[in-house]
Motif scaffolding. Structure first.
Motif, PDB file in Angstrom:
ATOM      1  N   TRP A 168       0.838  -1.198   0.000  1.00  0.00           N
ATOM      2  CA  TRP A 168       0.000   0.000   0.000  1.00  0.00           C
ATOM      3  C   TRP A 168       0.874   1.249   0.000  1.00  0.00           C
ATOM      4  O   TRP A 168       2.029   1.212   0.423  1.00  0.00           O
ATOM      5  N   MET A 169       0.282   2.367  -0.409  1.00  0.00           N
ATOM      6  CA  MET A 169       0.967   3.654  -0.379  1.00  0.00           C
ATOM      7  C   MET A 169      -0.063   4.772  -0.398  1.00  0.00           C
ATOM      8  O   MET A 169      -1.262   4.529  -0.621  1.00  0.00           O
ATOM      9  N   THR A 170       0.387   5.989  -0.168  1.00  0.00           N
ATOM     10  CA  THR A 170      -0.471   7.163  -0.305  1.00  0.00           C
ATOM     11  C   THR A 170       0.166   8.122  -1.298  1.00  0.00           C
ATOM     12  O   THR A 170       1.352   7.991  -1.649  1.00  0.00           O
ATOM     13  N   THR A 171      -0.599   9.110  -1.732  1.00  0.00           N
ATOM     14  CA  THR A 171      -0.044  10.117  -2.629  1.00  0.00           C
ATOM     15  C   THR A 171       1.008  10.965  -1.928  1.00  0.00           C
ATOM     16  O   THR A 171       1.780  11.653  -2.588  1.00  0.00           O
ATOM     17  N   GLY A 172       1.058  10.926  -0.596  1.00  0.00           N
ATOM     18  CA  GLY A 172       2.099  11.612   0.157  1.00  0.00           C
ATOM     19  C   GLY A 172       3.370  10.795   0.297  1.00  0.00           C
ATOM     20  O   GLY A 172       4.232  11.133   1.110  1.00  0.00           O
ATOM     21  N   GLN A 173       3.494   9.697  -0.483  1.00  0.00           N
ATOM     22  CA  GLN A 173       4.676   8.841  -0.521  1.00  0.00           C
ATOM     23  C   GLN A 173       4.920   8.103   0.788  1.00  0.00           C
ATOM     24  O   GLN A 173       6.060   7.805   1.159  1.00  0.00           O
ATOM     25  N   VAL A 174       3.851   7.810   1.519  1.00  0.00           N
ATOM     26  CA  VAL A 174       3.930   6.897   2.657  1.00  0.00           C
ATOM     27  C   VAL A 174       3.733   5.484   2.116  1.00  0.00           C
ATOM     28  O   VAL A 174       2.780   5.227   1.366  1.00  0.00           O
ATOM     29  N   TYR A 175       4.629   4.559   2.478  1.00  0.00           N
ATOM     30  CA  TYR A 175       4.524   3.173   2.029  1.00  0.00           C
ATOM     31  C   TYR A 175       4.182   2.273   3.209  1.00  0.00           C
ATOM     32  O   TYR A 175       4.620   2.516   4.337  1.00  0.00           O
ATOM     33  N   VAL A 176       3.398   1.228   2.938  1.00  0.00           N
ATOM     34  CA  VAL A 176       2.860   0.396   4.007  1.00  0.00           C
ATOM     35  C   VAL A 176       3.120  -1.073   3.704  1.00  0.00           C
ATOM     36  O   VAL A 176       2.761  -1.581   2.636  1.00  0.00           O
ATOM     37  N   SER A 177       3.757  -1.760   4.669  1.00  0.00           N
ATOM     38  CA  SER A 177       3.932  -3.211   4.622  1.00  0.00           C
ATOM     39  C   SER A 177       3.071  -3.836   5.712  1.00  0.00           C
ATOM     40  O   SER A 177       2.238  -3.156   6.318  1.00  0.00           O
ATOM     41  N   CYS A 178       3.255  -5.117   5.966  1.00  0.00           N
ATOM     42  CA  CYS A 178       2.333  -5.840   6.846  1.00  0.00           C
ATOM     43  C   CYS A 178       3.016  -6.335   8.115  1.00  0.00           C
ATOM     44  O   CYS A 178       4.204  -6.674   8.108  1.00  0.00           O
ATOM     45  N   TYR A 521       6.542  11.913 -14.718  1.00  0.00           N
ATOM     46  CA  TYR A 521       5.948  11.174 -13.611  1.00  0.00           C
ATOM     47  C   TYR A 521       4.818  10.297 -14.173  1.00  0.00           C
ATOM     48  O   TYR A 521       4.240  10.600 -15.223  1.00  0.00           O
ATOM     49  N   PRO A 522       4.495   9.194 -13.497  1.00  0.00           N
ATOM     50  CA  PRO A 522       3.364   8.374 -13.970  1.00  0.00           C
ATOM     51  C   PRO A 522       2.051   9.115 -13.746  1.00  0.00           C
ATOM     52  O   PRO A 522       1.977  10.039 -12.941  1.00  0.00           O
ATOM     53  N   GLU A 523       1.015   8.701 -14.466  1.00  0.00           N
ATOM     54  CA  GLU A 523      -0.278   9.367 -14.289  1.00  0.00           C
ATOM     55  C   GLU A 523      -0.843   9.137 -12.893  1.00  0.00           C
ATOM     56  O   GLU A 523      -1.676   9.899 -12.411  1.00  0.00           O
ATOM     57  N   ARG A 524      -0.371   8.076 -12.200  1.00  0.00           N
ATOM     58  CA  ARG A 524      -0.772   7.799 -10.839  1.00  0.00           C
ATOM     59  C   ARG A 524       0.304   6.935 -10.184  1.00  0.00           C
ATOM     60  O   ARG A 524       0.950   6.132 -10.847  1.00  0.00           O
ATOM     61  N   PHE A 525       0.501   7.130  -8.885  1.00  0.00           N
ATOM     62  CA  PHE A 525       1.464   6.311  -8.153  1.00  0.00           C
ATOM     63  C   PHE A 525       0.860   4.958  -7.798  1.00  0.00           C
ATOM     64  O   PHE A 525       1.467   3.919  -7.960  1.00  0.00           O
ATOM     65  N   GLY A 526      -0.351   4.996  -7.242  1.00  0.00           N
ATOM     66  CA  GLY A 526      -1.013   3.784  -6.793  1.00  0.00           C
ATOM     67  C   GLY A 526      -2.388   3.656  -7.402  1.00  0.00           C
ATOM     68  O   GLY A 526      -2.833   4.516  -8.172  1.00  0.00           O
ATOM     69  N   ILE A 527      -3.075   2.559  -7.048  1.00  0.00           N
ATOM     70  CA  ILE A 527      -4.378   2.249  -7.621  1.00  0.00           C
ATOM     71  C   ILE A 527      -5.411   2.232  -6.509  1.00  0.00           C
ATOM     72  O   ILE A 527      -5.288   1.479  -5.542  1.00  0.00           O
ATOM     73  N   SER A 528      -6.440   3.048  -6.648  1.00  0.00           N
ATOM     74  CA  SER A 528      -7.530   3.037  -5.684  1.00  0.00           C
ATOM     75  C   SER A 528      -8.385   1.801  -5.904  1.00  0.00           C
ATOM     76  O   SER A 528      -8.716   1.451  -7.041  1.00  0.00           O
ATOM     77  N   LEU A 529      -8.748   1.140  -4.810  1.00  0.00           N
ATOM     78  CA  LEU A 529      -9.595  -0.045  -4.903  1.00  0.00           C
ATOM     79  C   LEU A 529     -11.066   0.287  -4.700  1.00  0.00           C
ATOM     80  O   LEU A 529     -11.903  -0.608  -4.643  1.00  0.00           O
ATOM     81  N   ARG A 530     -11.398   1.566  -4.594  1.00  0.00           N
ATOM     82  CA  ARG A 530     -12.794   1.966  -4.502  1.00  0.00           C
ATOM     83  C   ARG A 530     -13.420   1.878  -5.891  1.00  0.00           C
ATOM     84  O   ARG A 530     -12.796   2.217  -6.899  1.00  0.00           O
TER      85      ARG A 530
END
Length: 581
Positions: A168-178, A521-530
């Motif tokens: 996981w990640m946010t647009t603020g460049q926070v990355y999340v592991s488990c 830059y890419p059009e998006r960093f991550g993918i929203s699952l909503r």
């Protein structure tokens, strides 16, 4: 909680009652900053909230040891005051979302994989009967600096070189592991790392009441809960740490009992018999919290500081406000596919007060108003194709068009030695919708149309909402925020400042990259699952290209000419010139 059994258990809410959660622009726009009384105003829709820090102990590092509280003015229909401060919440690092009712994975035989589930299983469990998960799940939201909606990490993303794997990640460049497990239950937790190297361990679960939800009138309802994973540890890149202690069960409301740092700072928190914060102590000083009963709820009424001065809070009307709409064929229709057709039942105007320890009094008046999007494609769900006797009360568009919410209309500041000052707010939502070319109610997406594609992708057709604020001396400011579906949503486009008699003394306009195609830059960093493109404003890069300010006969321009792979400007040009006649 005392009094909770006074709520009717058979009443439910419907998906369209919570459309303010689906329309991302209602959350993503800039806010008018916190003021003397902690008030914060969403400049697009007037949503009113409060944030106040009662205790903040400085230390030898930048990690905070503080006790902060927040309040949001919202419809309280079928809601309870089960937060740690009754109707106020404690601002603690957390990840939260609404589930039906528990936070579980859909991986067969392994519901505990709430963090590491494969992509097609990351969404919350879907009931076997007719309600869609996107109606009650609006993403997992991270409450830390740089947080926001948690996005699935996209292939090729620039990730931290250590730790992981990162899901996981946010647009603020926070990355999340488990994390393998949480501390007060089963299943996975989350470990977040921010760009400055600060780590957060989210592994203490709590649950809060949410109204049941039904997808159609007379249909079955889903029991829901807001699930929260609180941080138990925050550690900076030098190894300094702050630890959060809790005492609640995983399926009960949170109960923070203490905050301790490695440099000796600490806060102890006690609770009263109703489960709400009673005192906060740093070992030498004590803050006390008082409450009043408001019907079946409780409301924070005062904060007594160590010197015995007081914050006095009069939010009884806000906390007891319940708005709903008539339902059933014997009453007027609730809605059609596009809009509400019934008048709200409940208070449409409310006032609340806060008195500062210095004696300054703030009075806040809100009204129940409609806000929404422009250029929304029409594709009606629950439509019975004109069959005889069909119930149109639960017809609803696939993509949210509008929603209702309390909006700030008037703020008055008064007190001893202070001249009374008043601010008045008004809103023009500019809502619109249309069929795709050649489309109709029975054929909403004709051949040649892509369902969900934006109808407008240029400034010539894009819409915006307008907020006007008139201040104590007739000064006037207008804010224009983009609200065009999947195009300029949530972006501040224009600000006009002046007075009632001379409204255009300063005009500032902003332009953005709305192309949504890869650049440097890419059009998006991550993918929203909503689903339903509800995560659009969190997902796609639309960086600021330029800002132009026209004032006193000159035009001042700032242009971001080049960007790096994280959509940060690497070349900035500033210039000015006389305004053309």
């Amino acid at each position: 909680m005392a009094g909770s059994n006074a709520f009717a258990q058979s009443d439910v809410v419907y998906p369209w009652d919570e459309y303010e959660k689906r329309i991302g622009s209602a959350r993503e726009v800039a806010k008018l900053g916190s003021d003397l009384l902690g008030e914060q105003v969403n400049l697009a829709n007037g949503a009113l909230s409060f944030a106040m820090t009662d205790v903040d102990i400085p230390g030898n590092d930048r990690l905070a040891v503080k006790f902060s509280r927040t309040y949001s003015v919202q419809n309280q229909y079928e809601r309870r005051t089960d937060l740690m401060l009754a109707d106020w919440d404690i601002d603690v690092p957390s990840i939260s979302a609404v589930f039906g009712p528990n936070w579980e994975s859909r991986v067969p035989g392994n519901p505990g994989r709430r963090c590491s589930a494969p992509a097609h299983q990351l969404t919350p469990p879907t009931p076997v009967w007719d309600i869609n998960f996107w109606d009650f799940w609006q993403g997992n939201n991270l409450n830390i600096p740089g947080g926001g909606e948690l996005l699935q990490v996209r292939n090729g993303a620039v990730m931290p070189t250590s730790g992981g794997p990162y899901y996981w990640m946010t647009t603020g460049q926070v990355y999340v592991s488990c994390l393998e497990t949480i501390k007060n239950g089963t299943g996975e937790g989350f470990l977040a790392i921010t760009p400055d190297g600060t780590k957060y361990w989210f592994d203490w679960m709590a649950q809060y009441h949410e109204p049941n939800m039904s997808s159609e009138i007379g249909g079955p309802s889903l029991a829901r809960r807001k699930n929260v994973l609180y941080a138990t540890r925050v550690e900076d890149r030098f190894g300094n740490a702050v630890v959060y202690d809790y005492s609640n069960a995983w399926d009960a409301p949170g109960r923070l009992t203490g905050i301790t740092s490695g440099d000796g700072r600490s806060l102890d928190i006690t609770y009263n018999s109703n489960g709400h914060v009673d005192t906060v102590s740093d070992g030498e000083r004590m803050w006390s919290y008082e409450y009043v009963v408001v019907g079946p709820r409780r409301s924070l009424s005062a904060v007594v500081q160590p010197d015995m001065t007081r914050w006095e809070i009069g939010f009884d009307a806000f906390t007891s406000a319940e708005v709903h709409y008539p339902i059933g064929s014997q009453l007027e229709p609730t809605r059609d596919c596009y809009i509400r057709l019934a008048q709200p039942m409940g208070p449409t105007q409310l006032s609340g007060t806060i008195r500062h320890p210095s004696g300054a009094l703030g009075t806040f008046q809100v009204s129940w108003l409609t806000h929404g999007r422009s250029n929304v494609p029409v594709a009606c769900e629950n439509y019975d194709w004109g069959s005889a006797g069909s119930n149109t009360n639960d017809d609803v568009n696939t993509w949210a068009i509008s929603y209702e919410a309390y909006s700030l209309m008037r703020k008055v500041l008064s007190g001893p030695g202070v001249a009374t000052s008043e601010w008045n707010y008004s809103y023009t939502p500019n809502i619109s919708f249309a069929f795709y070319p050649g489309g109709s109610m029975s054929n909403p997406c004709p051949i040649g149309s892509t369902c969900g594609a934006p109808l407008c992708t240029s400034s010539a057709c894009a819409g915006s909402s307008e907020t006007k604020i008139i201040g104590p001396n007739n000064e006037q400011t207008k804010y224009f925020h983009g609200n065009s579906f999947r195009y300029n949503e949530g972006k501040l486009l224009r600000v006009e400042q002046g007075s009632v008699s001379a409204p255009l003394m300063m005009v500032q306009t902003h332009s953005y990259d709305f192309s949504m195609v890869s650049q440097a830059y890419p059009e998006r960093f991550g993918i929203s699952l909503r689903e339903k493109f509800d995560g659009f404003t969190s997902e796609f890069h639309r960086p600021l290209l330029s800002t132009t300010t026209a004032q006193q006969g000159r035009r001042f321009v700032r242009t971001n000419g080049e960007f790096d792979s994280l959509a940060r400007p690497t070349k900035v040009v500033r210039h000015s010139a006389p305004v053309s006649p």
